[in-house]
Design a protein around this motif. Structure first.
Motif, PDB file in Angstrom:
ATOM      1  N   LYS A   8      -9.292   5.448  -4.884  1.00  0.00           N
ATOM      2  CA  LYS A   8      -9.121   4.033  -4.543  1.00  0.00           C
ATOM      3  C   LYS A   8      -7.828   3.484  -5.124  1.00  0.00           C
ATOM      4  O   LYS A   8      -7.043   2.817  -4.433  1.00  0.00           O
ATOM      5  N   THR A   9      -7.578   3.766  -6.407  1.00  0.00           N
ATOM      6  CA  THR A   9      -6.369   3.271  -7.069  1.00  0.00           C
ATOM      7  C   THR A   9      -5.115   3.844  -6.421  1.00  0.00           C
ATOM      8  O   THR A   9      -4.129   3.125  -6.217  1.00  0.00           O
ATOM      9  N   ARG A  10      -5.134   5.139  -6.062  1.00  0.00           N
ATOM     10  CA  ARG A  10      -3.966   5.764  -5.429  1.00  0.00           C
ATOM     11  C   ARG A  10      -3.632   5.088  -4.095  1.00  0.00           C
ATOM     12  O   ARG A  10      -2.471   4.861  -3.773  1.00  0.00           O
ATOM     13  N   PHE A  11      -4.664   4.759  -3.313  1.00  0.00           N
ATOM     14  CA  PHE A  11      -4.430   4.072  -2.042  1.00  0.00           C
ATOM     15  C   PHE A  11      -3.875   2.666  -2.281  1.00  0.00           C
ATOM     16  O   PHE A  11      -3.014   2.187  -1.541  1.00  0.00           O
ATOM     17  N   GLN A  12      -4.372   2.006  -3.301  1.00  0.00           N
ATOM     18  CA  GLN A  12      -3.979   0.614  -3.537  1.00  0.00           C
ATOM     19  C   GLN A  12      -2.542   0.481  -4.037  1.00  0.00           C
ATOM     20  O   GLN A  12      -1.893  -0.533  -3.782  1.00  0.00           O
ATOM     21  N   ILE A  13      -2.042   1.489  -4.746  1.00  0.00           N
ATOM     22  CA  ILE A  13      -0.680   1.374  -5.287  1.00  0.00           C
ATOM     23  C   ILE A  13       0.380   1.924  -4.340  1.00  0.00           C
ATOM     24  O   ILE A  13       1.567   1.722  -4.573  1.00  0.00           O
ATOM     25  N   GLN A  14      -0.026   2.611  -3.256  1.00  0.00           N
ATOM     26  CA  GLN A  14       0.989   3.101  -2.316  1.00  0.00           C
ATOM     27  C   GLN A  14       1.444   1.972  -1.406  1.00  0.00           C
ATOM     28  O   GLN A  14       0.656   1.125  -0.997  1.00  0.00           O
ATOM     29  N   ARG A  15       2.733   1.962  -1.108  1.00  0.00           N
ATOM     30  CA  ARG A  15       3.342   0.825  -0.414  1.00  0.00           C
ATOM     31  C   ARG A  15       3.674   1.174   1.039  1.00  0.00           C
ATOM     32  O   ARG A  15       4.826   1.179   1.454  1.00  0.00           O
ATOM     33  N   GLY A  16       2.656   1.494   1.823  1.00  0.00           N
ATOM     34  CA  GLY A  16       2.855   1.751   3.246  1.00  0.00           C
ATOM     35  C   GLY A  16       3.351   3.156   3.535  1.00  0.00           C
ATOM     36  O   GLY A  16       3.521   3.988   2.645  1.00  0.00           O
ATOM     37  N   ALA A  17       3.637   3.425   4.821  1.00  0.00           N
ATOM     38  CA  ALA A  17       4.040   4.771   5.259  1.00  0.00           C
ATOM     39  C   ALA A  17       5.389   5.183   4.688  1.00  0.00           C
ATOM     40  O   ALA A  17       5.703   6.380   4.606  1.00  0.00           O
ATOM     41  N   SER A  18       6.225   4.206   4.308  1.00  0.00           N
ATOM     42  CA  SER A  18       7.548   4.530   3.758  1.00  0.00           C
ATOM     43  C   SER A  18       7.474   5.067   2.334  1.00  0.00           C
ATOM     44  O   SER A  18       8.444   5.648   1.831  1.00  0.00           O
ATOM     45  N   CYS A 228       1.189  -9.110   1.831  1.00  0.00           N
ATOM     46  CA  CYS A 228       0.985  -9.578   3.216  1.00  0.00           C
ATOM     47  C   CYS A 228       2.289  -9.606   3.995  1.00  0.00           C
ATOM     48  O   CYS A 228       2.343  -9.185   5.154  1.00  0.00           O
ATOM     49  N   ARG A 229       3.358 -10.110   3.375  1.00  0.00           N
ATOM     50  CA  ARG A 229       4.644 -10.217   4.071  1.00  0.00           C
ATOM     51  C   ARG A 229       5.252  -8.853   4.362  1.00  0.00           C
ATOM     52  O   ARG A 229       5.817  -8.628   5.429  1.00  0.00           O
ATOM     53  N   GLU A 230       5.159  -7.934   3.405  1.00  0.00           N
ATOM     54  CA  GLU A 230       5.834  -6.638   3.539  1.00  0.00           C
ATOM     55  C   GLU A 230       5.000  -5.578   4.259  1.00  0.00           C
ATOM     56  O   GLU A 230       5.549  -4.704   4.930  1.00  0.00           O
ATOM     57  N   GLU A 231       3.669  -5.641   4.108  1.00  0.00           N
ATOM     58  CA  GLU A 231       2.830  -4.560   4.628  1.00  0.00           C
ATOM     59  C   GLU A 231       1.739  -5.031   5.581  1.00  0.00           C
ATOM     60  O   GLU A 231       1.019  -4.211   6.157  1.00  0.00           O
TER      61      GLU A 231
END
Length: 269
Positions: A8-18, A228-231
């Motif tokens: 869960k934490t790993r998913f939450q800290i990743q910043r999108g496909a980039s 919200c703005r970035e992802e």
């Protein structure tokens, strides 16, 4: 349940496909962690929860009962009083658990092998040396933690006890157990869905920043707005599946055990 918390934490800290460390799916995350960090990688940050769980749960249920008694003297309806007592217990619980969460998240975000990562106490000392005990150090992300626990407990206790009272009890002990378990499972699931934006903001604030030495995620609502703005707004629900897998059944078991143990103590003590 800890491996699900790490995922869960790993998913939450990743910043999108980039993000170069982006996971494609839940299965991909499990496979990647296992391949690159080994089996013990799923247990990173396990010591802070072990140390915190007993006092955390004690505070949760003790303060819930005390707030419930105090609210009995107000004009609030019994159903609303349960939710407000849950909110109070969640806010109190958050104050106790936040320093442990800061250390846990920083360890879970570390992608080195288990043997190479610092110990829990070394990590805690590093955080204190860098930011002290305040909102830049061992208590950073406190507002997000208050929101996460306050919203969760408000819905968790309010939904469980209101719905349990509304649905008649069953004389068959097996069916009665299933009735309570189903209500607890639903309660934990709904609570997880409602509080996860605060959870994502907390992970971003307490986890590693995108640019080392530069603080991007500062406060709870500033972080939510930035995500919200970035992802997109759906990014505020990252990690929802492993969170529900952990807290849905976990929430049901916790309430059932609490009710049985509490009842036994009241009868025998």
């Amino acid at each position: 349940m800890h491996p699900l918390d790490v995922v869960k934490t790993r998913f939450q800290i990743q910043r999108g496909a980039s993000d170069p460390h982006s996971y494609k799916s839940l299965g991909d995350c499990f496979r990647t962690i296992f391949r690159s960090e080994g089996l013990y990688g799923f247990y990173k940050g396990i010591l802070p929860p072990i140390l915190a769980e007993t006092p955390k749960r004690a505070v949760k249920f003790f303060t819930f009962e005390q707030y419930k008694k105090l609210l009995g003297f107000t004009s609030l309806s019994p159903g609303l009083a349960l939710s407000v007592a849950g909110l109070g217990s969640g806010l109190t619980e958050a104050l106790v658990v936040n320093p442990f969460e800061v250390v846990k998240v920083s360890l879970q975000a570390n992608r080195d092998s288990f043997k190479e990562q610092p110990s829990t106490f070394t990590q805690a000392r590093s955080i204190i040396n860098a930011g002290g005990f305040g909102l830049q150090g061992l208590n950073k992300g406190l507002t997000s933690t208050l929101g996460r626990h306050g919203v969760f407990n408000m819905i968790y206790f309010g939904f469980y006890f209101n719905v349990k009272d509304a649905i008649p009890a069953n004389q068959d002990p097996v069916l009665e157990f299933l009735r309570k378990f189903a209500i607890g499972l639903t309660s934990g699931t709904i609570s997880s869905c409602m509080n996860i934006p605060f959870d994502v903001a907390k992970s971003r604030i307490q986890g590693p920043q995108p640019v080392p030495g530069e603080v991007k995620y500062r406060t709870c609502f500033q972080t939510m707005g930035l995500i919200c703005r970035e992802e997109g707004y759906l990014a505020l629900y990252k990690g929802l599946v492993p969170k529900i897998m952990r807290l849905g059944p976990g929430g049901a078991v916790m309430l059932l055990v609490y009710e049985h143990v509490s009842g036994w103590l009241q009868r025998n003590w």
